[in-house]
Design a protein around this motif. Structure first.
Motif, PDB file in Angstrom:
ATOM      1  N   ILE A 272       0.823  -1.268  -0.007  1.00  0.00           N
ATOM      2  CA  ILE A 272      -0.159   0.020   0.091  1.00  0.00           C
ATOM      3  C   ILE A 272       1.057   1.121   0.092  1.00  0.00           C
ATOM      4  CG2 ILE A 272      -1.758   1.276   1.193  1.00  0.00           C
ATOM      5  CD1 ILE A 272      -2.630  -1.556   2.380  1.00  0.00           C
ATOM      6  N   SER A 273       1.898   1.273   0.861  1.00  0.00           N
ATOM      7  CA  SER A 273       2.469   2.505   0.908  1.00  0.00           C
ATOM      8  C   SER A 273       3.612   2.616  -0.274  1.00  0.00           C
ATOM      9  CB  SER A 273       3.556   2.189   2.354  1.00  0.00           C
ATOM     10  OG  SER A 273       4.482   1.256   1.803  1.00  0.00           O
ATOM     11  N   SER A 274       3.858   1.850  -1.345  1.00  0.00           N
ATOM     12  CA  SER A 274       4.543   2.068  -2.267  1.00  0.00           C
ATOM     13  C   SER A 274       3.706   2.765  -3.174  1.00  0.00           C
ATOM     14  CB  SER A 274       4.642   0.568  -3.123  1.00  0.00           C
ATOM     15  OG  SER A 274       3.561   0.032  -3.431  1.00  0.00           O
ATOM     16  N   VAL A 275       2.395   2.861  -2.978  1.00  0.00           N
ATOM     17  CA  VAL A 275       1.561   3.688  -3.815  1.00  0.00           C
ATOM     18  C   VAL A 275       1.292   5.036  -3.117  1.00  0.00           C
ATOM     19  CG1 VAL A 275      -0.650   4.254  -5.474  1.00  0.00           C
ATOM     20  CG2 VAL A 275       0.706   1.912  -5.239  1.00  0.00           C
ATOM     21  N   VAL A 276       1.152   4.888  -1.952  1.00  0.00           N
ATOM     22  CA  VAL A 276       0.241   6.121  -1.001  1.00  0.00           C
ATOM     23  C   VAL A 276       1.428   7.033  -1.076  1.00  0.00           C
ATOM     24  CG1 VAL A 276      -0.525   6.486   1.017  1.00  0.00           C
ATOM     25  CG2 VAL A 276      -1.423   4.550   0.255  1.00  0.00           C
ATOM     26  N   ASN A 277       2.857   6.609  -0.931  1.00  0.00           N
ATOM     27  CA  ASN A 277       3.876   7.446  -0.709  1.00  0.00           C
ATOM     28  C   ASN A 277       4.421   8.319  -1.865  1.00  0.00           C
ATOM     29  OD1 ASN A 277       3.817   7.101   2.204  1.00  0.00           O
ATOM     30  ND2 ASN A 277       5.437   5.203   1.904  1.00  0.00           N
ATOM     31  N   ASN A 278       3.646   8.084  -3.057  1.00  0.00           N
ATOM     32  CA  ASN A 278       3.755   8.796  -4.244  1.00  0.00           C
ATOM     33  C   ASN A 278       3.451  10.266  -4.098  1.00  0.00           C
ATOM     34  OD1 ASN A 278       3.031   9.674  -7.114  1.00  0.00           O
ATOM     35  ND2 ASN A 278       4.280   7.852  -7.630  1.00  0.00           N
ATOM     36  N   LYS A 279       4.352  11.143  -4.263  1.00  0.00           N
ATOM     37  CA  LYS A 279       4.022  12.471  -4.367  1.00  0.00           C
ATOM     38  C   LYS A 279       2.795  12.944  -5.206  1.00  0.00           C
ATOM     39  CE  LYS A 279       8.728  13.869  -2.661  1.00  0.00           C
ATOM     40  NZ  LYS A 279       9.836  14.958  -2.929  1.00  0.00           N
ATOM     41  N   TYR A 280       3.011  12.302  -6.205  1.00  0.00           N
ATOM     42  CA  TYR A 280       1.781  13.017  -7.373  1.00  0.00           C
ATOM     43  C   TYR A 280       0.553  12.748  -6.849  1.00  0.00           C
ATOM     44  CZ  TYR A 280      -1.146  13.062 -11.427  1.00  0.00           C
ATOM     45  OH  TYR A 280      -2.228  13.139 -12.315  1.00  0.00           O
ATOM     46  N   PHE A 281       0.448  11.340  -6.368  1.00  0.00           N
ATOM     47  CA  PHE A 281      -0.960  10.925  -5.860  1.00  0.00           C
ATOM     48  C   PHE A 281      -1.310  11.512  -4.616  1.00  0.00           C
ATOM     49  CE2 PHE A 281       0.333   6.865  -8.159  1.00  0.00           C
ATOM     50  CZ  PHE A 281      -0.448   7.196  -9.277  1.00  0.00           C
ATOM     51  N   ASN A 282      -0.325  11.943  -3.856  1.00  0.00           N
ATOM     52  CA  ASN A 282      -0.705  12.667  -2.307  1.00  0.00           C
ATOM     53  C   ASN A 282      -1.164  13.943  -2.856  1.00  0.00           C
ATOM     54  OD1 ASN A 282      -0.413  11.419   0.107  1.00  0.00           O
ATOM     55  ND2 ASN A 282       1.570  10.599  -0.598  1.00  0.00           N
TER      56      ASN A 282
END
Length: 346
Positions: A199-209
């Motif tokens: 999950i964090s591999s996607v959640v920590n993406n700056k663009y998505f955040n």
């Protein structure tokens, strides 16, 4: 008189020819249907004869396959699997799929060091990982809802030129709402160490955040604006009510306060309708805030203890029995074909 008789005879000849043609047509049709059934019957009988003549050979091949399958089944290590159910937001689905495929490639390449570094596992636990699979949870409602959203966001000309069937054909696995990640391992207690990393591999993406923050700010701003509008509408309704009460108390009035005359009742109904619409919008915003609060919503985590992989289709004895019989049938058919080709004459 003779002319009439001649005409009648010609008409009788024409009708007779017509009935003959119709009769031949029906005869050909029924012969065609009969040939189809005869062909099917001949094919079934040929298959049964082939099996009867070769049942011993096919049986021996199946038994050998079963023996080998039983041996491999006894020797194989038990495997376990667990599932993670996710709802990606802000078009992060493709990134999630890429990450899962990357983890699966590490497993295929037996890159234990890479798995240890990625999931912070010990070498034994990392080496026990056998497979990572991600797939959409197929639902026809997702396609319909997406198409409705598309229709409401474009003009009529675009909708007319882009039918539902065309939209459905362009709907990919990334466009479904829910997705399932399945991990297979030789150890049954390794799964609860994987979901946070995935999950964090996607959640920590700056663009998505950044998209998430902007989306939530817009939703909060819209929610606040609608609530202010609702307060203003309630205030205006109270004014209308007070005016109506005052007019009801006055039997005769020198001056009347009229906020719309004959249209006042219509305006009150419009206020009720507007208030209802705003409450519906607020409900939709609350639902959207609940689903869009995170980049990925976790509907179901990996179970701490995985379930053992079982089933007939996973059993080596069953699979090799079918495979042995199938290879023998294929070998015998090739021999028959070769024999036919050698004896074939133009």
């Amino acid at each position: 008189m003779s002319t009439n008789q001649t005409n009648n005879k010609e008409e009788e000849v024409d009708l007779g020819s017509l009935f003959v043609i119709i009769g031949k047509g029906f005869s050909k049709f029924f012969n065609f249907i009969g040939n189809i059934f005869r062909g099917i019957f001949h094919g079934v009988i040929s298959i049964l004869i082939f099996l009867k003549n070769n049942i011993i050979k096919i049986g021996i091949a199946a038994i050998l396959g079963a023996i080998l399958g039983i041996f491999l089944e006894v020797k194989k290590t038990n495997t376990f699997e667990s599932e993670l159910l996710l709802e990606p937001n802000f078009k992060s689905t493709r990134q999630l799929y890429d990450n899962i495929n990357y983890y699966n490639n590490l497993v295929k390449q037996k890159d234990t060091a890479g798995l240890v570094e990625t999931f912070k596992l010990d070498k034994l636990a990392a080496a026990s990982l056998k497979k990572f699979v991600i797939e959409p949870v197929i639902s026809g409602n997702d396609i319909i809802n997406s198409y409705n959203g598309f229709v409401s966001s474009v003009d009529t000309i675009t909708v007319n030129s882009y039918t539902f069937d065309k939209f459905k054909s362009s709907f990919t696995e990334y466009d479904y709402r829910f997705h399932k990640v399945t991990v297979t391992s030789k150890q049954n207690d390794v799964f609860d160490k994987l979901d946070d990393v995935i999950i964090s591999s996607v959640v920590n993406n700056k663009y998505f955040n950044r998209i998430k923050e902007l989306s939530n700010k817009n939703l909060n701003r819209t929610d606040s604006l609608y609530r202010k509008n609702l307060i203003q509408i309630d205030s205006l309704r109270k004014i209308y009510m007070n005016v109506m009460l005052e007019e009801a108390r006055k039997k005769t009035a020198a001056t009347n306060i009229d906020l719309g005359g004959e249209k006042r009742t219509t305006k009150e109904l419009e206020l009720f309708a507007t208030s209802r619409d705003i409450n519906t919008d607020l409900k939709n915003i609350a639902s959207e805030k609940a689903t869009k609060y995170e980049v990925i919503n976790v509907l179901s985590n990996f179970q701490p203890i995985g379930s053992e992989v079982k089933g007939v289709t996973k059993n080596y004895a069953f699979l090799l029995t079918i495979l042995g019989a199938g290879f023998m049938i294929l070998f015998l058919l090739v021999r028959l074909l070769n024999k036919y080709l050698n004896t074939y004459k133009k």
